[in-house]
Design a protein around this motif. Structure first.
Motif, mmCIF file in Angstrom:
data_model
loop_
_atom_site.group_PDB
_atom_site.id
_atom_site.type_symbol
_atom_site.label_atom_id
_atom_site.label_comp_id
_atom_site.label_asym_id
_atom_site.label_seq_id
_atom_site.Cartn_x
_atom_site.Cartn_y
_atom_site.Cartn_z
ATOM 1 N N PHE A 366 0.851 -1.186 0.000
ATOM 2 C CA PHE A 366 0.000 0.000 0.000
ATOM 3 C C PHE A 366 0.893 1.244 0.000
ATOM 4 O O PHE A 366 1.748 1.398 0.876
ATOM 5 N N PHE A 367 0.681 2.139 -0.961
ATOM 6 C CA PHE A 367 1.362 3.423 -0.884
ATOM 7 C C PHE A 367 0.615 4.480 -1.682
ATOM 8 O O PHE A 367 -0.018 4.195 -2.701
ATOM 9 N N ASP A 368 0.648 5.681 -1.171
ATOM 10 C CA ASP A 368 0.225 6.903 -1.847
ATOM 11 C C ASP A 368 1.312 7.934 -1.563
ATOM 12 O O ASP A 368 1.393 8.469 -0.455
ATOM 13 N N ILE A 369 2.119 8.201 -2.552
ATOM 14 C CA ILE A 369 3.247 9.114 -2.372
ATOM 15 C C ILE A 369 3.213 10.171 -3.467
ATOM 16 O O ILE A 369 3.211 9.854 -4.662
ATOM 17 N N GLN A 370 3.140 11.417 -3.029
ATOM 18 C CA GLN A 370 3.183 12.552 -3.954
ATOM 19 C C GLN A 370 4.556 13.209 -3.871
ATOM 20 O O GLN A 370 5.087 13.433 -2.783
ATOM 21 N N GLY A 371 5.116 13.500 -5.036
ATOM 22 C CA GLY A 371 6.403 14.174 -5.092
ATOM 23 C C GLY A 371 6.338 15.413 -5.972
ATOM 24 O O GLY A 371 5.899 15.334 -7.120
ATOM 25 N N GLN A 372 6.733 16.540 -5.438
ATOM 26 C CA GLN A 372 6.825 17.774 -6.214
ATOM 27 C C GLN A 372 8.301 18.022 -6.495
ATOM 28 O O GLN A 372 9.097 18.171 -5.576
ATOM 29 N N TYR A 373 8.650 18.043 -7.776
ATOM 30 C CA TYR A 373 10.059 18.015 -8.122
ATOM 31 C C TYR A 373 10.447 19.175 -9.032
ATOM 32 O O TYR A 373 9.605 19.775 -9.714
ATOM 33 N N LEU A 374 11.717 19.461 -9.019
ATOM 34 C CA LEU A 374 12.304 20.415 -9.948
ATOM 35 C C LEU A 374 13.702 19.927 -10.321
ATOM 36 O O LEU A 374 14.416 19.330 -9.507
ATOM 37 N N ILE A 375 14.067 20.172 -11.589
ATOM 38 C CA ILE A 375 15.376 19.791 -12.104
ATOM 39 C C ILE A 375 16.102 21.062 -12.520
ATOM 40 O O ILE A 375 15.569 21.855 -13.304
ATOM 41 N N ASN A 376 17.294 21.242 -11.981
ATOM 42 C CA ASN A 376 18.099 22.406 -12.301
ATOM 43 C C ASN A 376 19.394 21.986 -13.004
ATOM 44 O O ASN A 376 19.961 20.931 -12.718
ATOM 45 N N GLU A 377 19.822 22.854 -13.910
ATOM 46 C CA GLU A 377 21.124 22.650 -14.543
ATOM 47 C C GLU A 377 22.182 23.310 -13.676
ATOM 48 O O GLU A 377 21.987 24.413 -13.160
ATOM 49 N N LEU A 378 23.324 22.616 -13.505
ATOM 50 C CA LEU A 378 24.394 23.110 -12.655
ATOM 51 C C LEU A 378 25.477 23.790 -13.486
ATOM 52 O O LEU A 378 25.690 23.456 -14.653
ATOM 53 N N LYS A 392 20.040 27.262 -13.847
ATOM 54 C CA LYS A 392 18.884 27.298 -14.734
ATOM 55 C C LYS A 392 17.913 26.184 -14.345
ATOM 56 O O LYS A 392 18.322 25.050 -14.135
ATOM 57 N N ASN A 393 16.632 26.541 -14.251
ATOM 58 C CA ASN A 393 15.602 25.528 -14.021
ATOM 59 C C ASN A 393 15.121 25.004 -15.370
ATOM 60 O O ASN A 393 14.748 25.775 -16.252
ATOM 61 N N ILE A 394 15.150 23.684 -15.528
ATOM 62 C CA ILE A 394 14.760 23.095 -16.824
ATOM 63 C C ILE A 394 13.541 22.212 -16.714
ATOM 64 O O ILE A 394 13.138 21.594 -17.711
ATOM 65 N N GLY A 395 12.929 22.134 -15.562
ATOM 66 C CA GLY A 395 11.728 21.312 -15.458
ATOM 67 C C GLY A 395 11.172 21.305 -14.061
ATOM 68 O O GLY A 395 11.918 21.276 -13.078
ATOM 69 N N VAL A 396 9.856 21.368 -13.948
ATOM 70 C CA VAL A 396 9.160 21.230 -12.675
ATOM 71 C C VAL A 396 7.967 20.320 -12.895
ATOM 72 O O VAL A 396 7.494 20.138 -14.028
ATOM 73 N N GLY A 397 7.476 19.735 -11.825
ATOM 74 C CA GLY A 397 6.313 18.873 -11.974
ATOM 75 C C GLY A 397 5.925 18.218 -10.667
ATOM 76 O O GLY A 397 6.561 18.417 -9.624
#
Length: 804
Positions: A366-378, A392-397
């Protein structure tokens, strides 16, 4: 009705125990009725039983190398049972230099594993499987799991037996941190044998390997207690005064919370794994014995993630993933196992065994896991003031993973086996009926939202990804039987051991019947150098298990056929002396042609099958191992393996960018690990062997992996090589050679304190990838990022072991 009384009127029974002057059991002592060919030998506890003529004088001799023989005279009444305990005195003689060799069953392709050093082995899993991973042909890239691959096979292709009874592991496990305890309790183990292929017809219907474990039948009262930062264990063993009842029981507790704290995903880990096992025997008569093996296990995995931060990429393209979590995961795996055996010895040369077993597992995920993420370029510019920072931020979701999976499985087995020993020949046979009852309820899905778009994108609906909803009930029946004969022959030049057998199987779910012939031979040419040669060939068909029949969408294919493996093996053993100490070098080459394969992908330790017999393939390689006393008085070994395994989905193709049809052909299987190296090394402080060190080293080359969304199995990449060194430092406070003063230490036979450093060099080993999806208008940016899931980092562990 009348045969037994008539027999008893002409014979009597002599039984007892053979010990030395210190009361220690003498194993394999010769017990001979002089003037005849009748005789036997003592078992590991020194016990023996011999049928002798009644009504006449009989001389029974007891002998063993290094001891003075003992002769006992008796005139027994018909049917009388006489007890005589022989005590052998050490015999001192001056002899010329001799070479001592270990007698093994050369007709078998199983290797005996020395487990005496397991107490000192730096071991994160706590099981004997850690020793297996250093053997030739065996590979593993996950220290949190007790599972292993053998010569290109996956985890589901390995057989595990305890006291001749097949045992199982949980089925819904996704990752090593959920796995818990192996079935095998190291405190109860008496002997371990392992085969990486070419095993005889007496073993079951799997394609890769056999692990055959035998639990101890104790001769005296004893026990142990062990505790560390990863859990603890305790066991008791003993037998009654009449030497008819024996028992050994153990309880274990494991928690990997301390190790999981080094993972990139931070949060509240509460893994709790416990089990209790018992093995009991009762000798009803000298010719009839009952045995019971029982196990209760409860594995729970509770996890509340908080956040994750992972840097990945290359020197020129570096990225950082940050995730903030909500939700939790609650998994449980409860198992019950019981097996009752009856062993009958109607004749000294005939053994019959009847076994009935029951296995039950109840698993939920059983699992319910929400993840709010962002990917940055270094920033990768050397000398820059912001070097290594996010520029630079290249993606959020946001993603939401949901599962409500339940599995209940029951397995009943009834089995008979027999063993007939003739002059220079042995015949074995067996028949087994297995009934399974499976109830599987699947309900899992994933939702991904990136930059305001629900993925997979639709302008009319909100879509879920990876949806699996199904409920299956199956009750398959499997019947298997085998006949096996082994023979020894003295040739003009050397000795030959030959084994041939046949195994038949019927699986009612797909109504498939198949026959597997298997053959092996071992030849000792009698050369001045101690060299033996081995050869094996055979068919190994694996009837479909439930996991193989279920495809990624949860649909069951009950017409799935058995996967097939045609195996050829050739090897040699060279025993020699180096530095006046014993060594052994082994080498074995093999080729396996594979047909009717079910393609699959591996994510951590979870195997997802395609559910159809679509492919053919092969596995070929060569294994080397050297073991011996690199340091006097201690055994160490190293193994090196080269292997290649490929498969081909018949008729598969794709259309390239120019519209051309391209046939794919062979591509690497998920277990195509080309090079493996394993080492276990022991040493001690010169002049003070109570201070010891043990080094455990594994190297596995780059494993293939593929994107989960790809429909082409040939679209593979390679993850980084697995490199891990664990080291343990031990202090023997008390053993048979060392005994500190004081009444406190008196009850204990052994006191051992160990300090362990796991992942000594802090290597970030990758076990799988988190595929993060983005919607981005930036040029040259992919829609997917493969973020590595790293395994555990460096940790220090302390362990205390007490034996009494």
């Amino acid at each position: 009705i009348f045969a037994s009384p008539v027999f008893s009127q002409n014979t009597a029974t002599l039984k007892g125990k053979v010990t030395d002057s210190n009361g220690n059991a003498v194993y394999m002592a010769n017990v001979l009725l002089e003037g005849s060919k009748a005789g036997t030998s003592s078992d590991k506890e020194g016990n023996y039983s011999l049928t002798i003529p009644s009504g006449q004088e009989c001389r029974i001799s007891f002998s063993f190398i290094g001891f003075q023989p003992v002769v006992f005279e008796i005139n027994a009444n018909p049917g009388q049972v006489v007890e005589y305990h022989a005590v052998l005195q050490v015999s001192f003689k001056t002899i010329d230099e001799v070479q001592v060799t270990n007698e093994v069953d050369k007709s078998s392709n199983l290797t005996r594993i020395n487990t005496r050093s397991l107490d000192m082995l730096p071991n994160t899993s706590g099981g004997i499987e850690s020793l297996l991973k250093t053997l030739p042909g065996v590979s593993s890239n996950n220290e949190l799991s007790s599972q292993y691959s053998v010569r290109g096979g996956n985890f589901d292709e390995n057989l595990v037996f305890v006291n001749g009874i097949e045992v199982y592991r949980p089925f819904l496990i996704r990752s090593g941190q959920q796995e818990g305890l192996s079935f095998i309790n190291p405190d109860m183990v008496g002997s371990v044998q392992f085969s990486a292929g070419g095993f005889d017809a007496g073993y079951g219907d799997k394609m890769s390997s056999v692990l055959d474990v035998t639990y101890k039948e104790p001769s005296t009262y004893a026990g142990s207690v062990s505790a560390s930062l990863l859990g603890g264990s305790a066991h008791l063993e003993g037998r009654d005064k009449k030497h008819r009842f024996t028992h050994i029981s153990g309880i274990r507790y494991k928690t990997s919370q301390y190790l999981l704290g080094t993972l990139d995903t931070k949060g509240e880990y509460k893994p709790r794994f416990t089990d209790f096992q018992t093995y009991m025997t009762y000798r009803v008569s000298p010719k009839f014995e009952l045995g019971f093996l029982g196990n209760i296990s409860r594995n729970e995995y509770y996890f509340i993630p908080v956040n994750r931060e992972t840097s990945f990429g290359t020197v020129s393209s570096a990225y950082k993933l940050k995730i903030y979590f909500d939700g939790q995961e609650i998994d449980s795996y409860t198992g019950y196992f019981g097996a009752l055996t009856a062993s009958v010895h109607p004749l000294p040369t005939l053994q019959l065994k009847f076994t009935s077993s029951y296995y039950h597992t109840g698993e939920q995920e059983f699992f319910d896991i929400q993840g709010q993420y962002l990917i940055n370029e270094l920033d990768t510019r050397l000398g820059s003031q912001t070097f290594g920072d996010s520029i630079k931020n290249i993606g959020v979701g946001t993603f939401l993973d949901h599962a409500r999976n339940r599995l209940t499985m029951e397995i009943w087995t009834a089995e008979h086996s027999g063993n007939l020993s003739l002059e220079r020949m042995q015949v074995r046979w067996g028949i087994k009926l297995k009934q399974e009852s499976i109830s599987d309820h699947l309900n899992e899905w994933q939702m991904v939202d990136s930059a305001g778009y629900s993925l997979p994108y639709s302008d009319t609906a909100i879509n879920l990804g990876n949806v699996v909803k199904a409920h299956h009930i199956l009750n398959p029946v499997d019947v298997a039987a085998y006949l096996l004969a082994t023979r020894q022959a003295d040739l003009a030049k050397g000795k030959l051991n030959v084994s041939g057998g046949i195994r038949v199987n019927y699986f009612d779910l797909n109504r498939q019947f198949f026959i597997n012939p298997r053959f092996s031979a071992a030849f000792d040419p009698g050369w001045k150098k101690n060299i033996q040669f081995r050869f094996a060939a055979g068919l190994y068909f694996q009837p479909p298990f439930y996991k193989e029949m279920r495809n990624p969408e949860g649909i069951i294919n009950t017409n799935l056929r058995a996967q097939e493996s045609y195996q050829l093996l050739a090897g040699s053993d060279y025993t020699f002396k180096l530095w006046d100490r014993p060594f052994k070098l082994t080498a074995e080459a093999y080729y396996k042609y594979l047909d009717k394969l079910v393609p699959y992908k591996i994510d951590n330790v979870r195997i997802v099958y395609l559910g159809q017999n679509l492919a053919r393939g092969y596995a070929t390689g060569i294994d080397f191992k050297i073991n011996g006393e690199f340091v006097e008085g201690t055994e160490s070994w190293a193994s090196l393996s080269f292997m290649k395994t490929m498969e081909d989905i018949r008729g598969d193709y794709y259309i390239d960018s120019n519209g051309n049809k391209v046939s794919i052909g062979y591509y690497p299987r998920p277990t195509d690990q080309r090079v493996n190296f394993g080492m276990f090394f022991q040493d001690y402080l010169p002049g003070n062997p109570t201070y010891r060190v043990n080094v455990y080293f594994l190297f596995g080359s780059r494993l293939p992996f593929s994107p989960p969304f790809s429909t082409r199995y040939d679209e593979t990449y390679r993850m980084p090589a697995y490199k891990r060194v664990d080291i343990g430092f031990s202090k023997v406070i008390k053993d048979e050679h060392t005994s500190p003063g004081g009444a406190f230490w008196k009850p204990f036979k052994t006191i051992l304190v160990t300090g362990e450093i796991f992942n000594l060099f802090g290597v970030n080993n990758t076990i799988s990838y988190l595929w993060v999806r983005t919607v981005s208008n930036l040029q040259n940016m992919p829609g997917y990022f493969a973020v590595p899931n790293y395994l555990t980092s460096r940790r220090l562990n302390l362990r205390l072991t007490l034996k009494f």
